[in-house]
Design a protein around this motif. Structure first.
Motif, PDB file in Angstrom:
ATOM      1  N   GLY A   1     109.686 -14.874 -22.703  1.00  0.00           N
ATOM      2  CA  GLY A   1     109.492 -16.233 -22.248  1.00  0.00           C
ATOM      3  C   GLY A   1     110.812 -16.983 -22.182  1.00  0.00           C
ATOM      4  N   ILE A   2     110.723 -18.316 -21.978  1.00  0.00           N
ATOM      5  CA  ILE A   2     111.935 -19.132 -21.880  1.00  0.00           C
ATOM      6  C   ILE A   2     112.063 -20.020 -23.118  1.00  0.00           C
ATOM      7  CG2 ILE A   2     111.881 -19.116 -19.370  1.00  0.00           C
ATOM      8  CD1 ILE A   2     110.786 -21.983 -19.491  1.00  0.00           C
ATOM      9  N   GLY A   3     113.174 -20.726 -23.200  1.00  0.00           N
ATOM     10  CA  GLY A   3     113.390 -21.625 -24.329  1.00  0.00           C
ATOM     11  C   GLY A   3     114.216 -20.987 -25.422  1.00  0.00           C
ATOM     12  N   ALA A   4     114.020 -21.468 -26.636  1.00  0.00           N
ATOM     13  CA  ALA A   4     114.811 -21.002 -27.775  1.00  0.00           C
ATOM     14  C   ALA A   4     114.613 -19.518 -28.038  1.00  0.00           C
ATOM     15  CB  ALA A   4     114.443 -21.799 -29.023  1.00  0.00           C
ATOM     16  N   SER A   5     113.394 -19.005 -27.794  1.00  0.00           N
ATOM     17  CA  SER A   5     113.142 -17.579 -28.039  1.00  0.00           C
ATOM     18  C   SER A   5     114.027 -16.709 -27.155  1.00  0.00           C
ATOM     19  CB  SER A   5     111.669 -17.254 -27.795  1.00  0.00           C
ATOM     20  OG  SER A   5     111.284 -17.621 -26.485  1.00  0.00           O
ATOM     21  N   ALA A   6     114.091 -17.052 -25.853  1.00  0.00           N
ATOM     22  CA  ALA A   6     114.957 -16.285 -24.950  1.00  0.00           C
ATOM     23  C   ALA A   6     116.420 -16.452 -25.334  1.00  0.00           C
ATOM     24  CB  ALA A   6     114.738 -16.742 -23.506  1.00  0.00           C
ATOM     25  N   GLY A   7     116.805 -17.672 -25.741  1.00  0.00           N
ATOM     26  CA  GLY A   7     118.192 -17.905 -26.138  1.00  0.00           C
ATOM     27  C   GLY A   7     118.608 -17.053 -27.316  1.00  0.00           C
ATOM     28  N   VAL A   8     117.748 -16.965 -28.336  1.00  0.00           N
ATOM     29  CA  VAL A   8     118.086 -16.182 -29.527  1.00  0.00           C
ATOM     30  C   VAL A   8     118.134 -14.697 -29.202  1.00  0.00           C
ATOM     31  CG1 VAL A   8     117.264 -15.467 -31.802  1.00  0.00           C
ATOM     32  CG2 VAL A   8     117.207 -17.880 -31.168  1.00  0.00           C
TER      33      VAL A   8
ATOM     34  N   GLN B   1     102.405  -8.323 -26.115  1.00  0.00           N
ATOM     35  CA  GLN B   1     101.929  -9.202 -27.187  1.00  0.00           C
ATOM     36  C   GLN B   1     102.920  -9.230 -28.352  1.00  0.00           C
ATOM     37  OE1 GLN B   1      98.041  -7.442 -27.847  1.00  0.00           O
ATOM     38  NE2 GLN B   1      97.029  -9.175 -26.841  1.00  0.00           N
ATOM     39  N   PHE B   2     103.488  -8.067 -28.676  1.00  0.00           N
ATOM     40  CA  PHE B   2     104.444  -8.000 -29.776  1.00  0.00           C
ATOM     41  C   PHE B   2     105.709  -8.790 -29.447  1.00  0.00           C
ATOM     42  CE2 PHE B   2     108.265  -5.901 -31.462  1.00  0.00           C
ATOM     43  CZ  PHE B   2     108.078  -6.143 -32.820  1.00  0.00           C
ATOM     44  N   THR B   3     106.261  -8.596 -28.225  1.00  0.00           N
ATOM     45  CA  THR B   3     107.505  -9.284 -27.870  1.00  0.00           C
ATOM     46  C   THR B   3     107.291 -10.800 -27.801  1.00  0.00           C
ATOM     47  OG1 THR B   3     107.077  -8.930 -25.504  1.00  0.00           O
ATOM     48  CG2 THR B   3     108.466  -7.315 -26.642  1.00  0.00           C
ATOM     49  N   TYR B   4     106.151 -11.215 -27.254  1.00  0.00           N
ATOM     50  CA  TYR B   4     105.893 -12.655 -27.201  1.00  0.00           C
ATOM     51  C   TYR B   4     105.691 -13.234 -28.607  1.00  0.00           C
ATOM     52  CZ  TYR B   4     105.786 -13.897 -22.278  1.00  0.00           C
ATOM     53  OH  TYR B   4     106.149 -14.202 -20.982  1.00  0.00           O
ATOM     54  N   GLN B   5     105.046 -12.467 -29.479  1.00  0.00           N
ATOM     55  CA  GLN B   5     104.866 -12.936 -30.845  1.00  0.00           C
ATOM     56  C   GLN B   5     106.212 -13.037 -31.560  1.00  0.00           C
ATOM     57  OE1 GLN B   5     102.000 -14.058 -32.222  1.00  0.00           O
ATOM     58  NE2 GLN B   5     103.303 -14.673 -33.939  1.00  0.00           N
ATOM     59  N   LEU B   6     107.073 -12.054 -31.315  1.00  0.00           N
ATOM     60  CA  LEU B   6     108.413 -12.095 -31.887  1.00  0.00           C
ATOM     61  C   LEU B   6     109.177 -13.303 -31.354  1.00  0.00           C
ATOM     62  CD1 LEU B   6     110.395 -10.561 -33.734  1.00  0.00           C
ATOM     63  CD2 LEU B   6     111.150  -9.278 -31.716  1.00  0.00           C
ATOM     64  N   GLY B   7     109.036 -13.553 -30.039  1.00  0.00           N
ATOM     65  CA  GLY B   7     109.676 -14.718 -29.450  1.00  0.00           C
ATOM     66  C   GLY B   7     109.170 -16.016 -30.054  1.00  0.00           C
ATOM     67  N   GLU B   8     107.860 -16.093 -30.310  1.00  0.00           N
ATOM     68  CA  GLU B   8     107.301 -17.290 -30.937  1.00  0.00           C
ATOM     69  C   GLU B   8     107.846 -17.474 -32.356  1.00  0.00           C
ATOM     70  OE1 GLU B   8     105.290 -19.824 -29.938  1.00  0.00           O
ATOM     71  OE2 GLU B   8     105.669 -19.028 -27.931  1.00  0.00           O
ATOM     72  N   TRP B   9     108.058 -16.367 -33.047  1.00  0.00           N
ATOM     73  CA  TRP B   9     108.604 -16.449 -34.401  1.00  0.00           C
ATOM     74  C   TRP B   9     110.032 -16.993 -34.370  1.00  0.00           C
ATOM     75  CZ3 TRP B   9     112.479 -14.337 -37.458  1.00  0.00           C
ATOM     76  CH2 TRP B   9     112.300 -14.502 -38.836  1.00  0.00           C
ATOM     77  N   PHE B  10     110.851 -16.472 -33.420  1.00  0.00           N
ATOM     78  CA  PHE B  10     112.209 -16.992 -33.268  1.00  0.00           C
ATOM     79  C   PHE B  10     112.184 -18.479 -32.900  1.00  0.00           C
ATOM     80  CE2 PHE B  10     113.789 -12.510 -32.335  1.00  0.00           C
ATOM     81  CZ  PHE B  10     114.501 -12.422 -33.512  1.00  0.00           C
ATOM     82  N   LYS B  11     111.279 -18.828 -32.010  1.00  0.00           N
ATOM     83  CA  LYS B  11     111.175 -20.226 -31.591  1.00  0.00           C
ATOM     84  C   LYS B  11     110.810 -21.127 -32.768  1.00  0.00           C
ATOM     85  CE  LYS B  11     108.831 -23.131 -28.164  1.00  0.00           C
ATOM     86  NZ  LYS B  11     107.807 -23.139 -27.069  1.00  0.00           N
ATOM     87  N   SER B  12     109.874 -20.668 -33.603  1.00  0.00           N
ATOM     88  CA  SER B  12     109.475 -21.450 -34.777  1.00  0.00           C
ATOM     89  C   SER B  12     110.627 -21.598 -35.756  1.00  0.00           C
ATOM     90  CB  SER B  12     108.281 -20.781 -35.474  1.00  0.00           C
ATOM     91  OG  SER B  12     107.170 -20.704 -34.609  1.00  0.00           O
ATOM     92  N   LEU B  13     111.413 -20.519 -35.921  1.00  0.00           N
ATOM     93  CA  LEU B  13     112.553 -20.568 -36.839  1.00  0.00           C
ATOM     94  C   LEU B  13     113.595 -21.574 -36.354  1.00  0.00           C
ATOM     95  CD1 LEU B  13     113.928 -19.366 -39.355  1.00  0.00           C
ATOM     96  CD2 LEU B  13     114.920 -17.596 -37.859  1.00  0.00           C
ATOM     97  N   VAL B  14     113.908 -21.525 -35.051  1.00  0.00           N
ATOM     98  CA  VAL B  14     114.873 -22.473 -34.485  1.00  0.00           C
ATOM     99  C   VAL B  14     114.335 -23.895 -34.591  1.00  0.00           C
ATOM    100  CG1 VAL B  14     115.997 -23.222 -32.347  1.00  0.00           C
ATOM    101  CG2 VAL B  14     115.945 -20.793 -32.948  1.00  0.00           C
ATOM    102  N   ASP B  15     113.033 -24.064 -34.315  1.00  0.00           N
ATOM    103  CA  ASP B  15     112.430 -25.396 -34.390  1.00  0.00           C
ATOM    104  C   ASP B  15     112.513 -25.953 -35.812  1.00  0.00           C
ATOM    105  OD1 ASP B  15     110.687 -27.566 -33.187  1.00  0.00           O
ATOM    106  OD2 ASP B  15     109.349 -26.846 -34.767  1.00  0.00           O
ATOM    107  N   TRP B  16     112.308 -25.105 -36.820  1.00  0.00           N
ATOM    108  CA  TRP B  16     112.403 -25.558 -38.218  1.00  0.00           C
ATOM    109  C   TRP B  16     113.809 -26.053 -38.535  1.00  0.00           C
ATOM    110  CZ3 TRP B  16     115.148 -24.087 -42.578  1.00  0.00           C
ATOM    111  CH2 TRP B  16     114.684 -24.623 -43.801  1.00  0.00           C
ATOM    112  N   PHE B  17     114.811 -25.280 -38.113  1.00  0.00           N
ATOM    113  CA  PHE B  17     116.201 -25.711 -38.340  1.00  0.00           C
ATOM    114  C   PHE B  17     116.520 -26.989 -37.571  1.00  0.00           C
ATOM    115  CE2 PHE B  17     117.137 -21.268 -39.729  1.00  0.00           C
ATOM    116  CZ  PHE B  17     117.753 -21.586 -40.923  1.00  0.00           C
ATOM    117  N   GLN B  18     115.996 -27.103 -36.346  1.00  0.00           N
ATOM    118  CA  GLN B  18     116.241 -28.312 -35.577  1.00  0.00           C
ATOM    119  C   GLN B  18     115.689 -29.544 -36.290  1.00  0.00           C
ATOM    120  OE1 GLN B  18     114.562 -26.825 -31.721  1.00  0.00           O
ATOM    121  NE2 GLN B  18     116.407 -27.745 -30.852  1.00  0.00           N
ATOM    122  N   ARG B  19     114.453 -29.439 -36.808  1.00  0.00           N
ATOM    123  CA  ARG B  19     113.852 -30.571 -37.499  1.00  0.00           C
ATOM    124  C   ARG B  19     114.579 -30.876 -38.814  1.00  0.00           C
ATOM    125  NH1 ARG B  19     109.290 -29.099 -39.120  1.00  0.00           N
ATOM    126  NH2 ARG B  19     108.962 -27.087 -38.100  1.00  0.00           N
TER     127      ARG B  19
END
Length: 679
Positions: A217-224, A84-102
């Protein structure tokens, strides 16, 4: 007159007896040839037996257990606090990348364009380049950003920059405290940290992806995350070395003023190691860019996506254009960080008029603000206009590739067949078709001969691991491709390295090309090789050779040019020919650099194993790719990734121990006390 008596002549002093001649010992290379000779004899009567080869879709019990582990992790995502912690951390990274993308690369709905358009982004990046490094870098940055858009890959380029800089930011936040620990800790703690860093740096890039995807997971979270983990070791090692290398006299002088450890770090060690720390950041950025490109395989955004898609379609032109832009980005980032380091050093020495600099930055900030405003309210300044440059260049590259292949296919096929028939196949037969215990004993004997006990112990552990994970046969095939590639790398390194060391014009011409070659991510090397040789194991080997050659050539060139000019002149005075000068003086005296070049060549070749698995290399690379593609093969892919790491550690330890043994042989002062005592 009394007779004089002469004193009797003194007996001649006896000369001391000559020291006993040391018994001649066979050199290590001779022992290695003996081991290989015995190996070939045993292979000739036992080949094909107990090779531990398994079918492509067959699994061992250990591999099935690894798959069960993956399934249990996925099943516990809702209950396991670690997951749960690692996935939550991954979601946080994904949200950060998504904010910069937008903000800069994709539409921020309901707004049909990003918050800051391409004109504003380019203006800000150019101003930052001016602020940290000067006008030349500002022009380079502006030209690079415009190039991203002109060739039709603005959004993908910005996505790659976002993933790279998010990963680098966290690598610096996490890595700098570890670098301080490495630079200030005891020798034992230093050894522990260095051992961990060695493991991470011998691990091929693709191997990071399997466990990262499982926990993040996959996507931006895994990339970061995978980019962060891969990019951090260079910063820790280089910055830690810089902190540790601060003069002890300086530290003692400042300590006498009563400063605390914290003050010593903040006011002495970090400022004096600043240049080295910036080099570490530079290497971290380059590593992050390389890994962020490869992370496209786990759906991370960026220029790696179009490269990967084109490779799958065997579209050389379609892969070339984004691959070229990756190179442009790498050169831009490399030159910018290097120039920023030089500019900060110049400013620290008082070589910059700070008042004038502030005035220039303030004045140039005005058009930047105007550009930001325009990019928010004008469509042409928000969204890069479409051009045909990218598709046209891709078509031209495809046309050129078809012409080149048709014209030179006879020669490339001949070269491939020669290397395959006379080097690749015979070595693979010896390594992979010998009984596993014969190959294991032979490798152990070679490790002992070349590196002594220091190489033997890790070799035993790594060979046991290869058998334990059930992919011995595939590991031997991968090791064979790595060794063949390293032989080709060293041929190139010796030829061009010696030329660079002996001809200044050659050095001036080649070194910029080698520097640029070292900034190119390994993914990009597959593009031309795939066109020339098709999807085969030879393609992977040649791509690895091109990837590994720049660093090996530079190491050989630096080693040969470092040989004392007095020694070279002495050999010339005896009438030595140029060939004798090279083979009898320069290369023997640069042996340490040659061993290091071979070591780096091995590791670079091995790091291409998985990438080569995508273009027909087979063996462990194919197993890892299969583990990504099919969930039921995850355990076999994980076992293959671990096996590649074990191979990397094994060849690295053997090469390092051999280099250290050479140094001790040629410099007895560096022998351990117990060896000196034993004679």
């Amino acid at each position: 007159m009394s007779a004089t008596t002469e004193a009797p002549p003194r007996p001649a002093a006896k000369e001391p007896p000559p020291p006993p001649a040391e018994p001649r010992r066979l050199p290590r290379w001779a022992w290695a040839l003996i081991v290989i000779g015995v190996w070939i004899l045993v292979w000739s009567v036992t080949k094909g037996q107990d090779t531990l080869a398994i079918a492509a879709r067959e699994h061992t019990e250990v591999q099935d257990k690894l798959t069960d582990f993956r399934d249990s992790v996925l099943a516990s995502r809702d209950t396991n606090p670690v997951i749960q912690f690692t996935y939550q951390l991954g979601e946080w990274f994904k949200s950060l990348v998504d904010w910069f993308q937008r903000m800069i690369s994709i539409p921020d709905f309901p707004r049909p364009v990003p918050q800051i358009g391409w004109v504003g982004v380019t203006a800000v990046a150019t101003w930052i380049g001016l602020a940290v490094a000067g006008w030349r870098i500002a022009i380079l940055v502006a030209a690079s950003f415009v190039t991203f858009g002109l060739f039709g890959y603005w959004s993908d380029s910005m996505d790659l920059l976002i993933v790279t800089f998010v990963a680098v930011a966290f690598a610096v936040l996490i890595g700098m405290p570890l670098a301080v620990l490495l630079g200030t800790t005891s020798r034992i703690g230093n050894s522990i940290i260095n051992t961990i860093l060695d493991i991470f740096q011998t691990m091929p890039t693709f191997v990071y992806l399997l466990p990262i995807v499982l926990f993040f997971g996959i996507g931006a979270s895994a990339g970061v995350v995978c980019t962060l983990i891969y990019a951090m070791p260079p910063l820790i090692r280089i910055a830690g070395h810089g902190i540790r290398s601060v003069s002890g006299t300086t530290i003692e002088a400042t300590d006498s003023a009563g400063q605390t450890r914290s003050q010593r770090l903040r006011k002495v060690q970090l400022p004096m190691a600043r240049k080295t720390i910036v080099v570490g950041v530079n290497q971290t950025i380059m590593a992050a860019l390389s890994m962020a490109t490869i992370a496209a395989y786990v759906d991370s955004p960026g220029l790696g996506q179009p490269v990967l898609n084109s490779l799958f379609k065997n579209d050389v032109g379609g892969a070339f254009v984004p691959g070229m832009l990756i190179v442009v980005m790498a050169v831009m980032l490399d030159r910018s960080t290097t120039a920023a380091s030089e500019a900060s050093e110049k400013a620290a020495r008082g070589g910059v008029d700070m008042r004038q600099r502030r005035i220039v930055l303030a004045l140039t900030a005005i058009p930047v603000v105007v550009a930001l405003w325009m990019s928010r309210y004008y469509t042409w300044a928000a969204e890069f206009p479409e051009t045909e440059l990218g598709p046209k260049l891709a078509d031209k590259v495809n046309s050129f590739t078809d012409w080149f292949v048709d014209t030179f296919s006879t020669y490339t096929e001949w070269f491939k067949n020669v290397i395959t028939d006379y080097l690749l196949n015979p070595m693979q037969d010896l390594l992979a078709e010998s009984p596993w215990y014969v190959s294991a004993l032979a490798i152990l004997a070679l490790a002992l001969v070349l590196g002594g006990v220091r190489a033997l112990i890790p070799t035993v552990i790594c060979l046991w691991g290869l058998k334990f994970f059930g992919l011995w046969h595939d590991a031997m095939i991968t090791l064979n491709m790595t060794l063949v590639g390293t032989v080709l790398v060293m041929i190139l390194a010796l030829v061009f390295g010696v030329l660079m060391a002996r001809r200044k014009a050659v050095d001036l011409g080649l070194r910029p090309l080698l520097d640029a070659g070292q900034t190119i991510p390994p993914f990009v090397y597959l593009i031309p090789m795939l066109a020339l040789f098709g999807p085969t194991r030879f393609t992977a080997i040649i791509a690895g050779v091109v990837y590994a050659a720049p660093v090996a050539i530079k190491l050989v060139a630096d080693g040969v040019s470092g040989v004392s000019a007095t020694t070279v002149e002495a050999s010339r005075s005896t009438g030595a020919t140029a060939w004798q000068e090279i083979t009898k003086v320069q290369l023997p005296m640069a042996k340490g650099s040659l061993v290091l070049a071979a070591n780096q060549g091995l590791l670079y070749m091995l790091s291409m194993a998985v990438i080569g698995g995508m273009v027909g290399a087979g063996a462990l690379g194919y197993d890892v790719v299969l583990g990504f593609s099919r969930s039921e093969e995850w355990g076999k892919g994980a076992a293959a990734g671990i096996s590649i790491v074990l191979l990397g550690i094994m060849v690295d330890r053997i090469a390092r121990a051999a280099a250290d043994k050479d140094e001790v042989t040629h410099n007895p002062a560096k022998r351990p006390w117990w060896r000196s005592a034993m004679g």
